[in-house]
Design an enzyme around this catalytic site. Sequence first.
Site, PDB file in Angstrom:
ATOM      1  N   HIS A   1       0.878  -1.172   0.000  1.00  0.00           N
ATOM      2  CA  HIS A   1       0.000   0.000   0.000  1.00  0.00           C
ATOM      3  C   HIS A   1       0.913   1.218   0.000  1.00  0.00           C
ATOM      4  O   HIS A   1       1.924   1.246   0.711  1.00  0.00           O
ATOM      5  CB  HIS A   1      -0.895   0.015   1.239  1.00  0.00           C
ATOM      6  CG  HIS A   1      -1.503   1.368   1.521  1.00  0.00           C
ATOM      7  ND1 HIS A   1      -2.578   1.843   0.824  1.00  0.00           N
ATOM      8  CD2 HIS A   1      -1.152   2.331   2.404  1.00  0.00           C
ATOM      9  CE1 HIS A   1      -2.880   3.055   1.279  1.00  0.00           C
ATOM     10  NE2 HIS A   1      -2.037   3.373   2.236  1.00  0.00           N
TER      11      HIS A   1
ATOM     12  N   CYS B   1      -4.915   2.315  -4.480  1.00  0.00           N
ATOM     13  CA  CYS B   1      -4.098   3.333  -3.826  1.00  0.00           C
ATOM     14  C   CYS B   1      -2.849   3.671  -4.633  1.00  0.00           C
ATOM     15  O   CYS B   1      -2.415   4.819  -4.676  1.00  0.00           O
ATOM     16  CB  CYS B   1      -3.705   2.873  -2.429  1.00  0.00           C
ATOM     17  SG  CYS B   1      -2.740   1.341  -2.430  1.00  0.00           S
TER      18      CYS B   1
END
Length: 642
Positions: A34, A102
Amino acid sequence: MSSPVKVYVYDLSKGLAGQVSLQLTGKQIDGVWHTSVVAFGKEIFYGPGICETEPGRSHHGSPLRIVDMGETHMDEQTFVEYLSQIKEHYTADKYHLLDFNCNSFTNDCLGFLTGGSLPPYIKDLPSDFLSTPFGAALRPTIDAMFRGRASTGVLTPPPDISATADSSNPASASSLLQAVAAGATSNNSEMPSSSRNYLPTPAPTSPPTPVQSNSLTTPVHIATNPSSFHNVLHTHRAVVAFFTSATCGPCRMIEPVFEDLAKSKSRANDVAFVKIDLGVGMSNAVGGEYGVRVTPTFILFLDGNKTHEMKGINAPELRTQVDLLLYQAFPPHRHTTLSLPAIEAIPLNAILSSQVPNLDIVLAKVTGFIDAAPSWSGSTTKEATKQILAKNIIPYLKARGSSSPPNTSFEPWKDATISLVTNLSAGELFPVADMWRVALLEPAVCSWSATKFGPGSPILVLLSKAEGAPRNYSLTFLRMISNAFANKIVARELLLSSRSSITALMVAALFHDDATVRLAAANLAFNMTMHLQRLRVEKVRGNVEGDDVGENEEWDIEMTSALLEVIEREKANEEIVHRLTASLALSIRLSPSIEQLASLLEVLQAQKILKDKLERGGCGDTGVVKKEARKLIEEVAEKLCS
């Protein structure tokens, strides 16, 4: 005034991906990444909309690493306005684990702020994952999860991996997915008080799932500013740009065709399919730069230069133009135009040494060597080593092929092998290598072995004893390592970690006085080149699996030189000549180093060396006799070495 820009990187699997990815996918994936962008004293990321928090205070905790991306000369207010412009683009309902996440957002922001992009180890992971059987099998289920979210706002719960993909270890697969789910959140209520929706959007109400923060970005790039788009142009040989808008009905009709092309034609870092919504962010500046006035418009680029533009929804024309672009960017290998029936008839199956010895005699030999050892060192004692052999390894090997093989842990095998290699000479280790030769015929042993490469790997520990070893060990080890190359995952690891040492061992054995040793080395040469040929064929076909070849020009030259020298010297054994010629053909045929190899083949007089094998005295009194071998030698000489 400039301001620093950083990328925070998190591993949602908390290390689990690095432990189990190789056995699940055949590829080492070190983390489930992430990312967020940190600028102007704020950490900003995409999940349930665009979110902001103090750096390092999000629900993901402390970053695993921080990447310095330089400085931006934008002011904070300009960045805030940019985020406001793209807020309708980055909403919770548009989030997709593979296609829009993301990392898509972080990459877009970096393009706007600095003109840079995410590091390759993050950007390249999608194609690595999707190229594996596990990833390909899981893709439809992931798509279904997010189709449901787009229509209902609620994500389908994580799937039962054992029912979804053909995994040899469904428990590990489920654990990995659950770890990702635990590390991600889709609800603002789960965030610390320091974190908030930067630009509020309706939050979904589903339980935590692997939604926001998986490592897998998309085969479709998103560009919302000129810097982001220029970065894509600079980092990809071929680019297909799709200029669209939310109010364009025809765009919705052609978009599935564009996305299908992106999924089927993307080739690692070489090709990019980019979607530019002219109503989002500064995308209209990208359109203005290239004179785009209507949507849909498709513009194709080669090496950063515009090569073709088309408007409208002509799907066949779009497919044709994309194929033409890829042909120009990646012309087929010159050997693909040749008619090579004898070479194409070579079975791309490993040559195996599958004879099972009398395992009780093997055990007795090893036990005798252990008992005769004057001293013993290491973490496994003499008695413990003998117990592992007698109670674990030998029973497993005896049960090979049975409907109910014994449950066993392979970890003691590693410990016992290390102790044996530490305390016995190479001449005493040949029965140990013979046990591993038989064991590597088993997929379960290969799968386990693939996860153990590095210090202490049984295969590499045995390899350390092979140089200059007596005939009995050299022969047995050659047969063992040939069996290892039958498994593509183990073969990949061997080529990555030990290509030079294995090649040196093989070449030395090809010059051995004993024809049996030379034949075993010829089998290993064939298995190595066969593995590379399989991957090269996939690469030529445009399949991403072929990008895992691990090409090495110096090795190609070394291998070709050695094979020709050995073929010239081999005057007695027709079978060795046949297998080495097949290895030479596979080594040359689709090699990316063909220009260098062509010069080498001419200098070494490869054509003459091969044709001499067909004449009297070239191999035996009459030359090569077997019809199949003669056809192959003639074809390699005339078509690959001319």
